[in-house]
Design a protein around this motif. Sequence first.
Motif, PDB file in Angstrom:
ATOM      1  N   UNK A  10       0.950  -1.822   0.297  1.00 13.30           N
ATOM      2  CA  UNK A  10      -0.318  -0.017  -0.061  1.00 13.30           C
ATOM      3  C   UNK A  10       0.868   0.842  -0.275  1.00 13.30           C
ATOM      4  N   UNK A  11       1.836   1.332   1.045  1.00 10.54           N
ATOM      5  CA  UNK A  11       2.687   2.597   1.230  1.00 10.54           C
ATOM      6  C   UNK A  11       3.543   2.664  -0.388  1.00 10.54           C
ATOM      7  N   UNK A  12       3.650   1.293  -1.263  1.00 11.03           N
ATOM      8  CA  UNK A  12       4.612   2.071  -2.427  1.00 11.03           C
ATOM      9  C   UNK A  12       3.235   2.556  -3.807  1.00 11.03           C
ATOM     10  N   UNK A  75      -4.303   6.902  -0.160  1.00 13.21           N
ATOM     11  CA  UNK A  75      -3.770   7.265   1.324  1.00 13.21           C
ATOM     12  C   UNK A  75      -4.337   6.316   1.911  1.00 13.21           C
ATOM     13  N   UNK A  76      -6.293   6.692   2.496  1.00  9.34           N
ATOM     14  CA  UNK A  76      -6.549   5.204   2.393  1.00  9.34           C
ATOM     15  C   UNK A  76      -6.230   3.859   2.858  1.00  9.34           C
ATOM     16  N   UNK A  80      -2.086   6.055   4.922  1.00 11.02           N
ATOM     17  CA  UNK A  80      -1.175   7.194   5.582  1.00 11.02           C
ATOM     18  C   UNK A  80      -1.274   8.362   4.303  1.00 11.02           C
ATOM     19  N   UNK A  81      -0.953   9.635   4.725  1.00 10.64           N
ATOM     20  CA  UNK A  81      -1.614  11.372   4.255  1.00 10.64           C
ATOM     21  C   UNK A  81      -2.896  11.603   3.728  1.00 10.64           C
ATOM     22  N   UNK A  86      -6.686  14.073   0.642  1.00 10.44           N
ATOM     23  CA  UNK A  86      -8.225  14.328   0.622  1.00 10.44           C
ATOM     24  C   UNK A  86      -8.085  15.716  -0.076  1.00 10.44           C
ATOM     25  N   UNK A  87      -7.217  16.952   0.961  1.00 14.97           N
ATOM     26  CA  UNK A  87      -6.841  18.553   0.497  1.00 14.97           C
ATOM     27  C   UNK A  87      -5.920  18.834  -0.919  1.00 14.97           C
TER      28      UNK A  87
END
Length: 142
Positions: A10-12, A75-76, A80-81, A86-87
């Motif tokens: 997921x982080x990759x 990200x979800x 992370x992040x 979202x922003x």
Amino acid sequence: MSAPAAGPTPSEALRRRSREALTALAVQFLLGMAANLIGDPKGTFAIVVDTIIVILHILVAIGLVAVSIRVLLAARKAGLGQRLALWGLIVIVITFLAGVGTMATGSEWASYLMAVGFLVAAALYGGTFFASYELKRGATRA
């Protein structure tokens, strides 16, 4: 028989999607600058080139909205992040609407809002890119 290759973590995936967003923003910036440099085209060749640039600018803008959604989903999934993503999506949608306003009205303020949106989105997606390394660092500590 070889084992099937594992998919990205997921982080990759978040890192990859963030890189996609940053790349699309860079292309969008260059296309926008090219359109501004041409200005009011004179002559057939300049009109054709300007039209192609504007069409590409619009297509990349639509792609940016899609990539922004993909960054948020990644990200979800990574956990992370998420706030940055979202922003990022919100800023891209506002910037997209400012672009529509620029095309519809020729407003210099809407064009300025697009420039501000580019800078804010680039910072946010830079943030999601660097946030994608958090899981890796946390995993090595354990």
